[in-house]
Design a protein around this motif. Sequence first.
Motif, short mmCIF file in Angstrom:
data_model
loop_
_atom_site.label_atom_id
_atom_site.label_comp_id
_atom_site.label_asym_id
_atom_site.label_seq_id
_atom_site.Cartn_x
_atom_site.Cartn_y
_atom_site.Cartn_z
N CYS A 170 0.83 -1.20 0.00
CA CYS A 170 0.00 0.00 0.00
C CYS A 170 0.87 1.25 0.00
N HIS A 171 0.48 2.24 -0.80
CA HIS A 171 1.17 3.53 -0.84
C HIS A 171 0.25 4.64 -0.35
N GLY A 172 -0.72 4.32 0.45
CA GLY A 172 -1.67 5.31 0.96
C GLY A 172 -1.85 5.14 2.45
N THR A 173 -2.98 4.54 2.82
CA THR A 173 -3.33 4.33 4.22
C THR A 173 -4.09 3.01 4.35
N CYS A 174 -3.80 2.27 5.41
CA CYS A 174 -4.58 1.08 5.71
C CYS A 174 -5.88 1.52 6.38
N MET A 175 -6.95 0.77 6.14
CA MET A 175 -8.25 1.12 6.71
C MET A 175 -8.90 -0.12 7.31
N LYS A 176 -9.58 0.11 8.42
CA LYS A 176 -10.43 -0.92 9.03
C LYS A 176 -11.80 -0.30 9.20
N LEU A 177 -12.83 -0.96 8.65
CA LEU A 177 -14.19 -0.44 8.67
C LEU A 177 -15.08 -1.47 9.35
N MET B 1 -6.24 2.02 1.25
CA MET B 1 -6.80 3.19 0.58
C MET B 1 -5.66 3.82 -0.21
N GLY B 2 -5.89 4.21 -1.43
CA GLY B 2 -4.85 4.73 -2.31
C GLY B 2 -4.39 6.14 -1.99
N MET B 3 -4.91 6.73 -0.94
CA MET B 3 -4.50 8.09 -0.58
C MET B 3 -4.29 8.17 0.93
N PRO B 4 -3.47 9.12 1.38
CA PRO B 4 -3.22 9.24 2.82
C PRO B 4 -4.41 9.86 3.56
N PHE B 5 -4.66 9.36 4.74
CA PHE B 5 -5.65 9.91 5.66
C PHE B 5 -4.98 10.08 7.01
N ASP B 6 -5.54 10.94 7.85
CA ASP B 6 -5.03 11.10 9.21
C ASP B 6 -5.18 9.78 9.95
N GLU B 7 -4.18 9.44 10.76
CA GLU B 7 -4.22 8.21 11.54
C GLU B 7 -5.14 8.42 12.73
N LYS B 8 -6.38 7.99 12.57
CA LYS B 8 -7.35 8.13 13.65
C LYS B 8 -8.54 7.22 13.39
N GLU C 255 -22.85 7.20 13.27
CA GLU C 255 -24.08 6.41 13.10
C GLU C 255 -23.81 4.91 13.10
N GLY C 256 -23.02 4.43 14.04
CA GLY C 256 -22.77 3.01 14.20
C GLY C 256 -21.70 2.43 13.29
N THR C 257 -21.13 3.24 12.42
CA THR C 257 -20.05 2.79 11.54
C THR C 257 -18.73 3.35 12.05
N GLU C 258 -17.79 2.46 12.34
CA GLU C 258 -16.48 2.89 12.83
C GLU C 258 -15.44 2.69 11.73
N THR C 259 -14.63 3.72 11.51
CA THR C 259 -13.57 3.68 10.50
C THR C 259 -12.27 4.09 11.15
N CYS C 260 -11.21 3.28 10.95
CA CYS C 260 -9.89 3.58 11.48
C CYS C 260 -8.88 3.58 10.33
N PHE C 261 -7.97 4.55 10.35
CA PHE C 261 -6.91 4.66 9.35
C PHE C 261 -5.56 4.60 10.05
N CYS C 262 -4.58 3.95 9.42
CA CYS C 262 -3.24 3.86 9.97
C CYS C 262 -2.25 3.66 8.81
N SER C 263 -0.97 3.86 9.09
CA SER C 263 0.00 3.78 7.99
C SER C 263 1.32 3.14 8.40
N THR C 264 1.23 1.98 9.03
CA THR C 264 2.41 1.15 9.29
C THR C 264 2.08 -0.28 8.85
N ASP C 265 3.09 -1.11 8.75
CA ASP C 265 2.89 -2.48 8.28
C ASP C 265 1.82 -3.22 9.07
N LEU C 266 0.81 -3.70 8.37
CA LEU C 266 -0.25 -4.55 8.90
C LEU C 266 -0.93 -3.96 10.13
N CYS C 267 -1.02 -2.64 10.16
CA CYS C 267 -1.60 -1.95 11.32
C CYS C 267 -3.12 -2.10 11.40
N ASN C 268 -3.77 -2.50 10.31
CA ASN C 268 -5.23 -2.62 10.34
C ASN C 268 -5.68 -4.02 10.74
#
Length: 117
Positions: free
Chosen positions: A51-58, A69-76, A81-94
């Motif tokens: 990945c050259h962007g950001t890992c995501m867990k939904l 995700m093909g673009m960078p997002f803030d790591e948070k 509304e009941g949907t949780e999304t997390c972004f991170c950018s280290t190896d296998l962080c999701n």
Amino acid sequence: MIQKKMHHVSFWYFRLLVIAATVTYVLAFMCYTCVGCGDPFDESQAKQQSCHGTCMKLIANDTVQRHCMGMPFDEKCSKVEGTETCFCSTDLCNGSDKRNISLISVIMSFIALVLLK
């Protein structure tokens, strides 16, 4: 004297080459990709993707998805509304809720320390 200077220049070129190769490698990292691979995480159901962007867990409707995700997002993480999304950018962080320290980051820090001495 000239030969000693050339050796010194070659050594600096070698250092720059190592740094350039490492930085290029560090910019890409691995993310888990899967749909329905649960929490707690079942790694056997997931693939790994460069990945050259950001890992995501939904997490939505009791279904967990992990992607690159093909673009960078803030790591948070955020919950709307009941949907949780997390972004991170280290190896296998999701893969889970724990934060991972990338081995490559540790190696880069060590190389920088040695080179800046």
